[in-house]
Design an enzyme around this catalytic site. Structure first.
Site, PDB file in Angstrom:
ATOM      1  CG  HIS A 228     -17.416  17.726  28.507  1.00 46.09           C
ATOM      2  ND1 HIS A 228     -16.324  17.534  29.326  1.00 46.09           N
ATOM      3  CD2 HIS A 228     -17.173  16.954  27.395  1.00 46.09           C
ATOM      4  CE1 HIS A 228     -15.465  16.730  28.740  1.00 46.09           C
ATOM      5  NE2 HIS A 228     -15.965  16.350  27.574  1.00 46.09           N
TER       6      HIS A 228
ATOM      7  CG  HIS B 168     -19.223  19.542  34.949  1.00 42.86           C
ATOM      8  ND1 HIS B 168     -18.088  18.825  34.677  1.00 42.86           N
ATOM      9  CD2 HIS B 168     -18.977  20.207  36.099  1.00 42.86           C
ATOM     10  CE1 HIS B 168     -17.192  19.035  35.622  1.00 42.86           C
ATOM     11  NE2 HIS B 168     -17.709  19.880  36.493  1.00 42.86           N
TER      12      HIS B 168
ATOM     13  CG  HIS C 295     -17.778  24.301  38.172  1.00 37.89           C
ATOM     14  ND1 HIS C 295     -16.433  24.383  38.388  1.00 37.89           N
ATOM     15  CD2 HIS C 295     -18.101  22.984  38.295  1.00 37.89           C
ATOM     16  CE1 HIS C 295     -15.956  23.170  38.631  1.00 37.89           C
ATOM     17  NE2 HIS C 295     -16.959  22.308  38.581  1.00 37.89           N
ATOM     18  CD  GLU C 296     -21.782  21.726  39.031  1.00 31.36           C
ATOM     19  OE1 GLU C 296     -21.859  20.755  38.241  1.00 31.36           O
ATOM     20  OE2 GLU C 296     -21.017  21.733  40.004  1.00 31.36           O
TER      21      GLU C 296
END
Length: 627
Positions: free
Chosen positions: A416, A413, A409-410
C-alpha cells in the site's frame, strides 16, 4: 508524530503452538539478506547529520514568510515548498535513527539521537504555530483562484481547500503556540502506563503441574495459555498475570483518567463538541460510522458465542474461561520455514495482478524486511514508509502459521505504501489509519484461500480456519468492543462524571456481558482487561479503525473474487486505484470509489456473516477428524 512517521500494527491472534525457529545469539550472526539495509536512507552518519542541520536552516527559512502568506500565491507556494523539503528530510532523519534503535534497543547512543530528533520536532511545532492561523485568514475564494492559477499549488489543493472545512477549530497564533507547549506533556500519562507495566512491574511466580517454576511475564503467559493443554496451568498463569494488574487497578484508573481528561481538554480547546468529534473530524469521518459500528457489532455477537461453544465441546471442558481461548484445537505443529512462507505469500497475491506480485517479491529481496529476532530487538511487527526511499518492515519470524499470516499482513501495508508513494506527490502520499488495515487484511484473506486450496491435511485446514476465525474476532469484534469502552469512558468525562476503577470495571463488564453472555465463566479478574490494553493509554480512539478496515477489505475481497470476469476486473482496478491514491481524498470517499460505504450496515454485517460461515466450516472439518 505517530500519524506522520509510522503505522504501528498489532497482530492480536495467536492460536498455534510455538515451534522451531531461527535463534541468533547476536545480530551480527544474521545473514544480511534477512536484515534492514539502512544505507538506502543514508550511507553514513555524516550524511544524516547534514540533513539534521539542514532542517534547522529550513525552519529559519520558514520564519521569513511570517506575515506574508496572504500577499501572493508565490509566497504561499514558497512556504509550502520549504516545508515539504523539511518534511522529506524529517522522514529520513527520524526513521534512520528509529529503525536502528528498534533492532538495538540497548544502544544508548541511538536513544540519545532519537531524543534529539524528538526535541527538534517539538521545537518545530512551536516555531510553526503561526502558519495555520495566518493561512486561514486568506479568503476561500482567493485561495481557489490561487490554486487554479499557480501550478506550484496544484499538489496541495486537497489540503489547502480542506482547511476551510476545519476553520472553526484553528485558534489564534498565541493559542496555537500555547497548545504546542503541551504536546509533550500530553503524552506523560501514556509514559507512566508504559513504566508501570514494564519497568516497574513485579510479575508473579507459579508452579506448573509438572513441577516447573515460571515467572509469568506477558510472553510466558501467552506461551502457557496457547500451548499448555492443562486447564489448571492456564488458570494459574491467568490469575498470576491479571493479579499484578488488579493490584494496581486504582493507579491504572488514575492514569487513564488523566488521558481522558487531557483528550477532553484538547477537544474543548479546539472547539469540538466531544472527544470523538475531535478524533473523527480531521479525516471527515461521520460520527454515525463509529456509532453504527459499535451498535451493529454489539447486536450481532452470536457467531462469537457459537465459536466458543464449539471450542468448549472440542476441548472437552465442563467450564470454559477466557484463558481457554488460545489453546489449539488440534496437535498441529507444522513448521513453516521463512523462505517457504515468502513463496506462499507471493503466490497468494496473484489475483491482484502480476505487477503487484512482482513488486511484493522485490520487497522481500531488497533489504526492506528485518526478519528474525535478535537480542535487543523490539517485539511485534510493523511496516513504516520513508518517502523517496521505500517502506521498512519489522518481523520477528518464528516459523508458526500465525507468523506466515503476519508476513502477509505486513506486506499488505508495505505494498500500500509502495503504490501510494509511487503514484502520489509528497503532499498526498500519506494514507490515513482509517484505510491502512484494508490492504493488510485483504492479503491475509488471499493467503487463506491459497493455503486452503493447496493442503489436504485436515489438521492444517482446521488450523487455517481457526487462524481466520481468530483474526475476525481479534481484529473486528475485540477492537469494536474496545472502541465501545473508549466511547463510554470519554462520554463520562465530557459529562463531568467520575472516571475511576469502579466505573471503568462496570463499563467493561456490561460490554463483555453483551458480547459473551454466559458462553464464558466469570472470574475475579474478568472485568479488568482495561488495565493492560496499551492502545487505551497510547492511542485513544484508534482501534475502531481496525474493525472498519476489516469490514472494508471483506467487501472489496468479495468484489474482486466473485462475479463475472468483467466485474472482477473492474473491482480490481477500483481497489488498486484506492491503494495508489494515498491520501488525495477523504478516506470515506476513497473507500466509496472502491465500492465500500461504511455509513451503511451492510459491510459490517458481511463480516459477521463471514464469521458465522467459517465457524460452520470449522465444525465440519472437526467432525472429519473425529470420524
Amino acid at each position: 508524530m505517530s500519524k506522520i512517521f509510522a503505522i504501528a500494527l498489532i497482530i492480536v491472534c495467536s492460536c498455534l503452538q510455538a515451534i522451531a525457529q531461527e535463534n541468533y545469539k547476536t545480530r551480527d550472526e544474521i545473514p544480511a539478506k534477512y536484515k534492514w539495509n539502512f544505507s538506502d536512507i543514508y550511507t553514513s552518519w555524516d550524511a544524516w547529520e547534514a540533513d539534521f542541520k539542514a532542517i534547522s536552516v529550513d525552519m529559519e527559512k520558514i520564519q521569513t514568510f511570517k506575515g506574508k502568506l496572504g500577499e501572493s500565491s508565490e509566497n504561499l507556494a514558497g512556504l509550502l515548498s520549504i516545508q515539504e523539503d523539511l518534511m522529506k528530510k524529517a522522514y529520513k532523519v527520524y526513521q534512520f535513527v528509529s529503525f536502528q534503535s528498534t533492532v538495538d534497543q540497548k544502544n544508548m547512543d541511538l536513544m540519545a539521537r532519537l531524543q534529539k530528533v524528538q526535541l527538534m520536532f517539538a521545537q518545530f511545532g512551536v516555531t510553526t504555530a503561526w502558519i495555520s492561523p495566518e493561512m486561514i485568514k486568506i479568503p476561500e475564494a482567493t485561495m481557489k483562484d490561487w490554486v487554479a492559477a499557480n501550478p506550484a499549488l496544484k499538489d496541495h489543493k486537497f489540503d489547502l481547500m480542506d482547511m476551510y472545512r476545519l476553520q472553526k477549530h484553528v485558534l489564534s497564533e498565541e493559542m496555537e503556540k500555547l497548545l504546542s507547549y503541551y504536546s509533550q506533556v500530553s503524552g506523560t500519562a501514556g509514559n507512566v502506563f508504559k513504566a508501570l507495566s514494564t519497568a516497574d512491574m513485579e510479575f508473579e511466580e507459579i508452579v506448573l503441574s509438572d513441577g516447573k517454576k515460571v515467572k509469568v511475564t506477558p510472553g510466558v503467559y501467552s506461551q502457557i495459555v496457547t500451548n499448555n493443554p492443562n486447564q489448571d496451568d492456564r488458570r494459574k498463569a491467568y490469575e498470576a498475570m491479571y493479579d499484578v494488574y488488579y493490584k494496581n487497578k486504582n493507579t491504572y484508573a488514575a492514569i487513564y483518567n488523566g488521558i481522558v481528561q487531557a483528550d477532553w481538554a484538547g477537544a474543548r480547546a479546539k472547539k469540538y463538541e466531544s472527544c470523538l468529534d475531535a478524533e473523527l473530524e480531521g479525516n471527515n469521518i461521520p460520527k454515525d460510522v463509529y456509532l453504527n459500528l459499535i451498535n451493529t457489532v454489539k447486536e450481532n455477537t452470536a457467531p462469537v458465542r457459537k465459536y466458543i461453544e464449539l471450542r468448549k465441546k472440542v476441548l472437552g471442558l465442563d467450564k470454559y474461561y477466557g484463558f481457554d481461548g488460545s489453546v489449539s484445537l488440534t496437535d498441529f505443529t507444522k513448521n513453516y520455514p521463512y523462505e517457504d512462507a515468502v513463496e506462499e505469500v507471493i503466490e497468494s497475491v496473484l489475483p491482484l495482478g502480476k505487477d503487484y506480485q512482482a513488486k511484493l517479491k522485490k520487497a522481500t529481496e531488497s533489504g526492506w524486511l528485518d526478519v528474525y529476532e535478535n537480542p535487543g530487538k523490539r517485539g511485534g511487527a510493523f511496516s513504516a514508509g520513508v518517502y523517496g526511499v521505500h517502506p521498512y518492515m519489522l518481523l520477528n519470524y518464528n516459523g508458526t502459521l500465525d507468523y506466515v499470516f503476519t508476513l502477509a499482513h505486513e506486506l499488505g501495508h508495505t505494498m500500500h505504501t509502495t503504490l501510494a508513494n509511487e503514484n502520489q506527490p509528497f503532499a498526498t502520499h500519506a494514507y490515513t489509519i482509517f484505510v491502512a488495515e484494508v490492504a493488510s487484511t485483504f492479503n491475509e484473506r488471499l493467503l487463506l484461500d491459497y493455503m486452503m486450496n493447496n493442503t489436504k491435511d485436515p489438521k492444517e485446514r482446521i488450523a487455517l480456519l481457526t487462524q481466520s476465525i481468530e483474526a475476525i474476532i481479534g481484529t473486528f469484534y475485540a477492537q469494536t468492543m474496545f472502541a465501545d469502552y473508549e466511547y463510554q469512558a470519554h462520554s463520562l468525562a465530557e459529562q463531568g462524571r467520575p472516571v475511576n476503577a469502579e466505573v471503568l470495571t462496570k463499563i467493561w463488564g456490561d460490554i463483555a456481558d453483551k458480547y459473551y453472555g454466559n458462553a464464558t465463566e466469570k472470574t475475579k479478574y474478568s472485568n479488568y482487561p482495561w488495565t493492560r490494553i496499551p492502545h487505551f493509554y497510547n492511542s485513544p480512539f484508534y482501534v475502531y479503525q481496525y474493525a472498519t478496515c476489516f469490514a472494508s477489505s471483506a467487501k472489496l475481497y468479495k468484489d474482486v473474487t466473485e462475479g463475472s470476469k468483467k466485474e472482477k476486473k473492474e473491482a480490481l482496478e477500483r481497489y488498486l486505484t484506492m491503494l495508489k491514491s494515498g491520501g488525495n481524498d477523504f478516506p470515506m470517499e476513497l473507500l466509496k470509489k472502491a465500492g465500500v460505504d461504511l455509513s451503511k450496515p451492510e459491510p459490517i454485517l458481511a463480516v459477521i456473516n463471514q464469521l458465522d460461515q467459517l465457524v460452520d466450516q470449522l465444525a465440519v472439518e472437526l467432525e472429519k477428524i473425529e470420524k
